[in-house]
Design a protein around this motif. Sequence first.
Motif, PDB file in Angstrom:
ATOM      1  N   GLU A  89       0.838  -1.193   0.000  1.00  0.00           N
ATOM      2  CA  GLU A  89       0.000   0.000   0.000  1.00  0.00           C
ATOM      3  C   GLU A  89       0.877   1.249   0.000  1.00  0.00           C
ATOM      4  O   GLU A  89       2.047   1.197   0.359  1.00  0.00           O
ATOM      5  CB  GLU A  89      -0.917   0.017   1.235  1.00  0.00           C
ATOM      6  N   ALA A  90       0.263   2.357  -0.383  1.00  0.00           N
ATOM      7  CA  ALA A  90       0.993   3.633  -0.358  1.00  0.00           C
ATOM      8  C   ALA A  90       0.997   4.163   1.071  1.00  0.00           C
ATOM      9  O   ALA A  90       0.408   5.188   1.389  1.00  0.00           O
ATOM     10  CB  ALA A  90       0.326   4.631  -1.311  1.00  0.00           C
ATOM     11  N   LEU A 108       5.306   0.320  -5.596  1.00  0.00           N
ATOM     12  CA  LEU A 108       4.034  -0.199  -5.100  1.00  0.00           C
ATOM     13  C   LEU A 108       3.583  -1.404  -5.919  1.00  0.00           C
ATOM     14  O   LEU A 108       4.017  -1.606  -7.053  1.00  0.00           O
ATOM     15  CB  LEU A 108       2.976   0.897  -5.140  1.00  0.00           C
ATOM     16  N   CYS A 130      11.998   5.678  -6.034  1.00  0.00           N
ATOM     17  CA  CYS A 130      10.665   5.523  -5.446  1.00  0.00           C
ATOM     18  C   CYS A 130       9.701   6.382  -6.262  1.00  0.00           C
ATOM     19  O   CYS A 130      10.113   7.306  -6.962  1.00  0.00           O
ATOM     20  CB  CYS A 130      10.633   5.928  -3.972  1.00  0.00           C
ATOM     21  N   ARG A 133       4.460   9.531  -4.954  1.00  0.00           N
ATOM     22  CA  ARG A 133       3.785   9.576  -3.651  1.00  0.00           C
ATOM     23  C   ARG A 133       4.755   9.294  -2.519  1.00  0.00           C
ATOM     24  O   ARG A 133       4.752   9.959  -1.479  1.00  0.00           O
ATOM     25  CB  ARG A 133       2.632   8.562  -3.624  1.00  0.00           C
ATOM     26  N   MET A 134       5.617   8.290  -2.709  1.00  0.00           N
ATOM     27  CA  MET A 134       6.586   7.953  -1.672  1.00  0.00           C
ATOM     28  C   MET A 134       7.636   9.047  -1.527  1.00  0.00           C
ATOM     29  O   MET A 134       8.098   9.349  -0.428  1.00  0.00           O
ATOM     30  CB  MET A 134       7.268   6.625  -2.009  1.00  0.00           C
TER      31      MET A 134
END
Length: 220
Positions: A89-90, A108, A130, A133-134
Amino acid sequence: MNNDARAEVFLLAQNQLLREALARILSKKTDIEVVGSCALSADSLKEIVSAAPDVLVMDSFTTNLAHVEFVREVQQSVVGIKLVMIGMEADGQHFLQAIRAGALGYVLKDASALEVVAALRTVASGGAACGPRMCAYLFQFAAQQNQMPNFHVRSKLGLTNREQQLVGFIARGFTNKEIAAELLLAEHTIRNHIHRMLRKVGATHRLAVVDICRMEGASV
């Protein structure tokens, strides 16, 4: 990894379909070779050491300290091995824990084949990778850590750098279990730190420590 060399990759995933899918994708790349794959078990470390890959791909990361210890054992046993995590999951907390454990790549589960391959190539060549979002989580975390420990609080109250770090977590409402997960420490270690803090500052409960530190000018 030299530009002319192939990156040797080991796949560690509980899901056999995921292992097979990743192996098929990577087998089509001339600069990547899958040298082994297995599920996490008592023999996993032995298999990884025997294969001696450049990159280890793991399919998940939890707050279980046993998994953290496993990663450390791998890093100690295979010199120079690089870690790429496939997150379920994020989740920013799991991502940061993966980084602390030594991961240089994090993708992900819904990442495309191109994204996975790109992350592997980047990590194998000495970089880090990455998704957006990460990356945002990483910047946010770095921004929260930009304050140096308060020397005045340390000299007057006797709190160590670690104890001052815990004060910040307490001020943000973290439980002992959540703090332990963030710092990759055992929960009883956090409890011991907090008990010492209470004695040092003469507080009767953990939130009082936060109030006392604020009165002394600490930014928590």
